[in-house]
Scaffold this motif. Structure first.
Motif, PDB file in Angstrom:
ATOM      1  N   SER A 159       0.823  -1.211   0.000  1.00 55.35           N
ATOM      2  CA  SER A 159       0.000   0.000   0.000  1.00 55.35           C
ATOM      3  C   SER A 159       0.859   1.264   0.000  1.00 55.35           C
ATOM      4  CB  SER A 159      -0.910   0.010   1.226  1.00 55.35           C
ATOM      5  OG  SER A 159      -0.123   0.223   2.397  1.00 55.35           O
ATOM      6  N   ILE A 160       0.197   2.377  -0.209  1.00 53.46           N
ATOM      7  CA  ILE A 160       0.872   3.682  -0.113  1.00 53.46           C
ATOM      8  C   ILE A 160       1.450   3.855   1.287  1.00 53.46           C
ATOM      9  CG2 ILE A 160       0.473   6.178  -0.043  1.00 53.46           C
ATOM     10  CD1 ILE A 160       0.706   5.164  -2.887  1.00 53.46           C
TER      11      ILE A 160
ATOM     12  N   VAL B 198       0.452  11.215  -4.818  1.00 50.01           N
ATOM     13  CA  VAL B 198       0.817   9.881  -5.311  1.00 50.01           C
ATOM     14  C   VAL B 198       1.104   9.837  -6.809  1.00 50.01           C
ATOM     15  CG1 VAL B 198      -0.302   8.601  -3.454  1.00 50.01           C
ATOM     16  CG2 VAL B 198      -1.577   9.126  -5.560  1.00 50.01           C
ATOM     17  N   ASP B 199       0.707  10.871  -7.552  1.00 48.15           N
ATOM     18  CA  ASP B 199       0.957  10.886  -8.988  1.00 48.15           C
ATOM     19  C   ASP B 199       2.087  11.831  -9.387  1.00 48.15           C
ATOM     20  OD1 ASP B 199      -1.001   8.961  -9.773  1.00 48.15           O
ATOM     21  OD2 ASP B 199      -2.536  10.460  -9.347  1.00 48.15           O
TER      22      ASP B 199
ATOM     23  N   THR C  21       6.469   7.379  -9.994  1.00 48.29           N
ATOM     24  CA  THR C  21       5.567   7.992  -9.018  1.00 48.29           C
ATOM     25  C   THR C  21       5.224   6.959  -7.944  1.00 48.29           C
ATOM     26  OG1 THR C  21       3.500   7.318 -10.100  1.00 48.29           O
ATOM     27  CG2 THR C  21       4.507   9.388 -10.855  1.00 48.29           C
TER      28      THR C  21
ATOM     29  N   ARG D 229       2.288   6.007  -6.930  1.00 45.78           N
ATOM     30  CA  ARG D 229       1.214   5.138  -7.409  1.00 45.78           C
ATOM     31  C   ARG D 229       1.767   4.063  -8.355  1.00 45.78           C
ATOM     32  NH1 ARG D 229      -4.207   6.157  -7.586  1.00 45.78           N
ATOM     33  NH2 ARG D 229      -3.899   8.427  -7.647  1.00 45.78           N
TER      34      ARG D 229
ATOM     35  N   VAL E 174       3.709   1.386  -6.346  1.00 44.57           N
ATOM     36  CA  VAL E 174       2.781   0.513  -5.616  1.00 44.57           C
ATOM     37  C   VAL E 174       2.151  -0.488  -6.587  1.00 44.57           C
ATOM     38  CG1 VAL E 174       0.572   0.454  -4.380  1.00 44.57           C
ATOM     39  CG2 VAL E 174       2.348   2.071  -3.692  1.00 44.57           C
ATOM     40  N   GLU E 175       1.760  -0.036  -7.761  1.00 44.17           N
ATOM     41  CA  GLU E 175       1.161  -0.934  -8.750  1.00 44.17           C
ATOM     42  C   GLU E 175       2.150  -2.002  -9.200  1.00 44.17           C
ATOM     43  OE1 GLU E 175      -0.417   1.523 -11.885  1.00 44.17           O
ATOM     44  OE2 GLU E 175      -2.008   2.305 -10.593  1.00 44.17           O
TER      45      GLU E 175
END
Length: 89
Positions: free
Chosen positions: A7-8, A32-33, A71, A73, A76-77
């Motif tokens: 997670s973040i 997050v971006d 980034t 996000r 995390v992905e």
């Protein structure tokens, strides 16, 4: 910490543990971006973060992650994609 999902909040803690407080705003819901560099983290901090993620979550991210996941996000992905491949339960 659930090792099947990254997670973040996990990222924030690992960044804090490895790189300390950022020079910029850091990772928050509203940032997050944004590029890690814009958040105050240099490439060495991200390399250390990826190493810690690999160790703590048992995934092999590879060097291409540094170029692709620019980034929070995106990182995390990428980690979650690696986790789902490593544990297809």
């Amino acid at each position: 910490m659930n090792r099947n999902v990254f997670s973040i909040d996990d990222l924030k803690q690992i960044l804090l543990d490895g790189a300390g407080e950022p020079e910029g705003p850091g990772v928050e819901a509203a940032t997050v971006d944004l590029d890690f560099q814009d958040l105050g983290y240099d490439s060495l901090a991200i390399l250390e973060t990826c190493t810690r993620i690999e160790r703590e979550f048992g995934v092999a991210l590879g060097e291409e992650v540094l170029g692709e996941a620019r980034t929070p996000r995106a990182l995390v992905e990428v980690v979650n994609n690696h986790l789902s491949v490593a544990d297809p339960a």
